[in-house]
Design a protein around this motif. Structure first.
Motif, PDB file in Angstrom:
ATOM      1  N   VAL A 286     -12.959  17.056   1.227  1.00 36.51           N
ATOM      2  CA  VAL A 286     -12.493  16.364   2.459  1.00 36.51           C
ATOM      3  C   VAL A 286     -12.597  14.916   2.517  1.00 36.51           C
ATOM      4  CG1 VAL A 286     -12.753  15.549   4.807  1.00 36.51           C
ATOM      5  CG2 VAL A 286     -12.357  17.926   4.163  1.00 36.51           C
ATOM      6  N   ARG A 287     -14.321  14.709   1.536  1.00 37.49           N
ATOM      7  CA  ARG A 287     -15.060  13.406   1.437  1.00 37.49           C
ATOM      8  C   ARG A 287     -13.884  12.868   0.774  1.00 37.49           C
ATOM      9  NH1 ARG A 287     -21.832  12.647   2.473  1.00 37.49           N
ATOM     10  NH2 ARG A 287     -20.954  12.679   4.804  1.00 37.49           N
ATOM     11  N   GLU A 288     -13.969  13.612  -1.018  1.00 38.33           N
ATOM     12  CA  GLU A 288     -13.196  12.587  -1.813  1.00 38.33           C
ATOM     13  C   GLU A 288     -11.868  13.149  -0.994  1.00 38.33           C
ATOM     14  OE1 GLU A 288     -14.053  15.887  -5.021  1.00 38.33           O
ATOM     15  OE2 GLU A 288     -15.765  15.236  -5.203  1.00 38.33           O
ATOM     16  N   GLU A 289     -11.230  13.979  -0.344  1.00 41.65           N
ATOM     17  CA  GLU A 289      -9.190  13.047  -0.246  1.00 41.65           C
ATOM     18  C   GLU A 289      -9.601  12.297   0.533  1.00 41.65           C
ATOM     19  OE1 GLU A 289      -5.760  14.104  -0.798  1.00 41.65           O
ATOM     20  OE2 GLU A 289      -6.915  15.157  -1.877  1.00 41.65           O
ATOM     21  N   ARG A 290      -9.957  11.997   1.179  1.00 41.65           N
ATOM     22  CA  ARG A 290     -10.251  11.032   2.161  1.00 41.65           C
ATOM     23  C   ARG A 290     -10.546   9.139   1.280  1.00 41.65           C
ATOM     24  NH1 ARG A 290     -14.903   7.912   4.615  1.00 41.65           N
ATOM     25  NH2 ARG A 290     -13.927   6.928   6.782  1.00 41.65           N
ATOM     26  N   THR A 291     -11.215   9.664   0.693  1.00 41.27           N
ATOM     27  CA  THR A 291     -10.950   8.393  -0.343  1.00 41.27           C
ATOM     28  C   THR A 291      -9.955   8.016  -0.760  1.00 41.27           C
ATOM     29  OG1 THR A 291     -13.762   8.754  -0.673  1.00 41.27           O
ATOM     30  CG2 THR A 291     -12.037   7.147  -2.247  1.00 41.27           C
ATOM     31  N   LYS A 292      -9.763   8.451  -1.505  1.00 45.36           N
ATOM     32  CA  LYS A 292      -8.227   8.764  -1.948  1.00 45.36           C
ATOM     33  C   LYS A 292      -7.899   8.111  -0.742  1.00 45.36           C
ATOM     34  CE  LYS A 292      -9.047  12.810  -5.358  1.00 45.36           C
ATOM     35  NZ  LYS A 292      -8.661  14.366  -6.251  1.00 45.36           N
ATOM     36  N   CYS A 293      -6.767   8.639  -0.373  1.00 45.25           N
ATOM     37  CA  CYS A 293      -6.090   8.285   1.885  1.00 45.25           C
ATOM     38  C   CYS A 293      -6.565   6.632   1.561  1.00 45.25           C
ATOM     39  CB  CYS A 293      -6.727   9.295   2.094  1.00 45.25           C
ATOM     40  SG  CYS A 293      -5.888  11.244   2.536  1.00 45.25           S
ATOM     41  N   TYR A 294      -7.624   6.855   1.791  1.00 49.25           N
ATOM     42  CA  TYR A 294      -7.854   5.027   1.626  1.00 49.25           C
ATOM     43  C   TYR A 294      -7.561   3.949   0.758  1.00 49.25           C
ATOM     44  CZ  TYR A 294     -10.498   0.960   2.415  1.00 49.25           C
ATOM     45  OH  TYR A 294     -10.772  -0.606   2.822  1.00 49.25           O
ATOM     46  N   HIS A 295      -7.622   4.445  -0.400  1.00 50.13           N
ATOM     47  CA  HIS A 295      -7.161   3.465  -1.902  1.00 50.13           C
ATOM     48  C   HIS A 295      -5.716   3.790  -2.175  1.00 50.13           C
ATOM     49  CE1 HIS A 295     -10.665   3.261  -3.349  1.00 50.13           C
ATOM     50  NE2 HIS A 295     -11.201   4.420  -3.705  1.00 50.13           N
ATOM     51  N   ARG A 296      -4.689   4.684  -1.482  1.00 54.13           N
ATOM     52  CA  ARG A 296      -3.669   5.225  -1.691  1.00 54.13           C
ATOM     53  C   ARG A 296      -3.266   4.157  -0.193  1.00 54.13           C
ATOM     54  NH1 ARG A 296      -3.358  10.426  -0.832  1.00 54.13           N
ATOM     55  NH2 ARG A 296      -4.313  11.047  -3.081  1.00 54.13           N
ATOM     56  N   MET A 297      -3.625   3.980   0.936  1.00 49.46           N
ATOM     57  CA  MET A 297      -3.486   3.155   2.218  1.00 49.46           C
ATOM     58  C   MET A 297      -3.653   1.535   2.048  1.00 49.46           C
ATOM     59  SD  MET A 297      -5.375   3.206   6.072  1.00 49.46           S
ATOM     60  CE  MET A 297      -6.882   2.372   5.256  1.00 49.46           C
ATOM     61  N   ARG A 298      -4.007   1.492   1.472  1.00 54.18           N
ATOM     62  CA  ARG A 298      -4.248  -0.051   0.901  1.00 54.18           C
ATOM     63  C   ARG A 298      -3.695  -0.355  -0.180  1.00 54.18           C
ATOM     64  NH1 ARG A 298      -6.122  -3.387   3.566  1.00 54.18           N
ATOM     65  NH2 ARG A 298      -6.831  -4.647   1.916  1.00 54.18           N
ATOM     66  N   SER A 299      -3.448   0.800  -1.186  1.00 54.25           N
ATOM     67  CA  SER A 299      -2.155  -0.238  -1.748  1.00 54.25           C
ATOM     68  C   SER A 299      -1.318  -0.358  -1.346  1.00 54.25           C
ATOM     69  CB  SER A 299      -2.074   1.278  -2.774  1.00 54.25           C
ATOM     70  OG  SER A 299      -3.063   1.513  -4.253  1.00 54.25           O
ATOM     71  N   VAL A 300      -0.522   0.559  -0.365  1.00 51.80           N
ATOM     72  CA  VAL A 300       0.052   0.474   0.606  1.00 51.80           C
ATOM     73  C   VAL A 300       0.356  -1.121   1.373  1.00 51.80           C
ATOM     74  CG1 VAL A 300       1.422   1.641   2.597  1.00 51.80           C
ATOM     75  CG2 VAL A 300       1.414   3.584   0.826  1.00 51.80           C
ATOM     76  N   GLN A 301      -0.445  -0.728   1.955  1.00 48.61           N
ATOM     77  CA  GLN A 301      -0.509  -2.310   2.590  1.00 48.61           C
ATOM     78  C   GLN A 301      -0.494  -3.698   2.020  1.00 48.61           C
ATOM     79  OE1 GLN A 301      -4.689  -1.567   4.414  1.00 48.61           O
ATOM     80  NE2 GLN A 301      -3.832  -0.831   6.512  1.00 48.61           N
ATOM     81  N   LYS A 302      -1.253  -3.373   0.660  1.00 48.94           N
ATOM     82  CA  LYS A 302      -1.227  -4.518   0.060  1.00 48.94           C
ATOM     83  C   LYS A 302       0.703  -4.682  -1.180  1.00 48.94           C
ATOM     84  CE  LYS A 302      -6.208  -4.249  -1.018  1.00 48.94           C
ATOM     85  NZ  LYS A 302      -6.895  -4.590  -2.760  1.00 48.94           N
ATOM     86  N   GLY A 303       1.020  -3.604  -1.064  1.00 47.01           N
ATOM     87  CA  GLY A 303       2.630  -2.912  -1.788  1.00 47.01           C
ATOM     88  C   GLY A 303       3.569  -3.681  -0.492  1.00 47.01           C
ATOM     89  N   SER A 304       3.086  -3.344   0.784  1.00 48.67           N
ATOM     90  CA  SER A 304       4.067  -4.396   1.919  1.00 48.67           C
ATOM     91  C   SER A 304       4.534  -5.286   1.117  1.00 48.67           C
ATOM     92  CB  SER A 304       3.725  -3.598   2.779  1.00 48.67           C
ATOM     93  OG  SER A 304       2.795  -4.158   2.849  1.00 48.67           O
ATOM     94  N   LYS A 305       3.344  -6.453   1.148  1.00 49.12           N
ATOM     95  CA  LYS A 305       3.655  -8.118   1.263  1.00 49.12           C
ATOM     96  C   LYS A 305       3.876  -8.153  -0.116  1.00 49.12           C
ATOM     97  CE  LYS A 305      -0.888  -7.789   3.529  1.00 49.12           C
ATOM     98  NZ  LYS A 305      -2.630  -8.620   3.505  1.00 49.12           N
ATOM     99  N   LEU A 306       4.179  -7.500  -0.934  1.00 47.37           N
ATOM    100  CA  LEU A 306       5.277  -7.763  -2.439  1.00 47.37           C
ATOM    101  C   LEU A 306       6.162  -7.454  -2.093  1.00 47.37           C
ATOM    102  CD1 LEU A 306       1.909  -6.837  -4.846  1.00 47.37           C
ATOM    103  CD2 LEU A 306       2.729  -9.292  -3.621  1.00 47.37           C
ATOM    104  N   ILE A 307       6.368  -6.286  -1.670  1.00 49.52           N
ATOM    105  CA  ILE A 307       7.711  -5.843  -2.080  1.00 49.52           C
ATOM    106  C   ILE A 307       8.211  -5.161  -0.475  1.00 49.52           C
ATOM    107  CG2 ILE A 307       8.080  -5.665  -4.679  1.00 49.52           C
ATOM    108  CD1 ILE A 307       7.380  -2.119  -3.790  1.00 49.52           C
ATOM    109  N   GLU A 308       9.423  -4.563   0.435  1.00 47.05           N
ATOM    110  CA  GLU A 308       9.701  -4.114   1.697  1.00 47.05           C
ATOM    111  C   GLU A 308       9.131  -3.220   1.058  1.00 47.05           C
ATOM    112  OE1 GLU A 308      11.134  -4.416   5.458  1.00 47.05           O
ATOM    113  OE2 GLU A 308      11.410  -6.816   3.789  1.00 47.05           O
ATOM    114  N   ILE A 309       8.432  -2.374   2.355  1.00 44.54           N
ATOM    115  CA  ILE A 309       8.210  -0.686   2.265  1.00 44.54           C
ATOM    116  C   ILE A 309       8.117  -0.871   3.708  1.00 44.54           C
ATOM    117  CG2 ILE A 309       6.051   0.781   2.030  1.00 44.54           C
ATOM    118  CD1 ILE A 309       5.250  -0.464  -0.601  1.00 44.54           C
ATOM    119  N   ASP A 310       8.699   0.875   3.855  1.00 42.23           N
ATOM    120  CA  ASP A 310       9.575   0.963   5.695  1.00 42.23           C
ATOM    121  C   ASP A 310       7.769   1.483   6.218  1.00 42.23           C
ATOM    122  OD1 ASP A 310       8.678   3.567   4.147  1.00 42.23           O
ATOM    123  OD2 ASP A 310       9.858   4.231   4.979  1.00 42.23           O
ATOM    124  N   SER A 311       7.650   1.153   7.426  1.00 47.69           N
ATOM    125  CA  SER A 311       6.443   1.179   8.508  1.00 47.69           C
ATOM    126  C   SER A 311       6.315   2.854   8.680  1.00 47.69           C
ATOM    127  CB  SER A 311       7.454   0.583   9.585  1.00 47.69           C
ATOM    128  OG  SER A 311       8.229   1.033  10.594  1.00 47.69           O
TER     129      SER A 311
END
Length: 136
Positions: free
Chosen positions: A61-86
């Motif tokens: 669970v901790r490994e998957e949580r870490t992966k989800c965190y990195h994905r979430m941060r990538s999406v948050q950062k990517g939403s500033k560069l390109i249009e990502i839906d809410s």
């Protein structure tokens, strides 16, 4: 039926006549394999898992949580560069929160059993516990 805790013989009772331990309660048994989806089980079923299995499940669970965190941060950062839906951003955040909650449930069960939650569940901890189980 003999008590699993004190070994006293008992006849047709729910609790031991000597130590008052429940006679029909099953002790946790080691599972042959574990998978991440088992973390979604309700508290009552997770509490029946062996401590060793809970540690492995916590690690997953901790490994998957870490992966989800990195994905979430990538999406948050990517939403500033390109249009990502809410919806995509909301999904990434909800997955992170879900694994965080599951992690806390498993940690809570471990705190109840051993008095603490391990900072890290590494191979050294698991090998040590496996040795104690085999010798015990």
């Amino acid at each position: 039926m003999n008590c699993k805790y004190c070994g006293s013989p008992n006849e047709n009772a729910d609790n031991c006549g000597f130590c008052d331990a429940p006679l029909k309660k099953q002790r946790p048994q080691l599972k042959e394999f574990l998978y991440l989806d088992q973390a979604e089980l309700p508290f009552g079923q997770l509490s029946l898992f062996h401590t060793y299995d809970l540690l492995i499940l916590l690690r997953l669970v901790r490994e998957e949580r870490t992966k989800c965190y990195h994905r979430m941060r990538s999406v948050q950062k990517g939403s500033k560069l390109i249009e990502i839906d809410s919806d995509t951003l909301a999904f990434a955040e909800s997955e992170y929160r879900r694994y965080t909650a599951r992690m806390k449930v498993i940690e809570g069960i471990l705190i109840d059993r051993v008095g603490y939650k391990p900072k890290r569940v590494d191979d050294k901890l698991l090998v040590s516990l496996q040795g104690k189980i085999e010798n015990g």
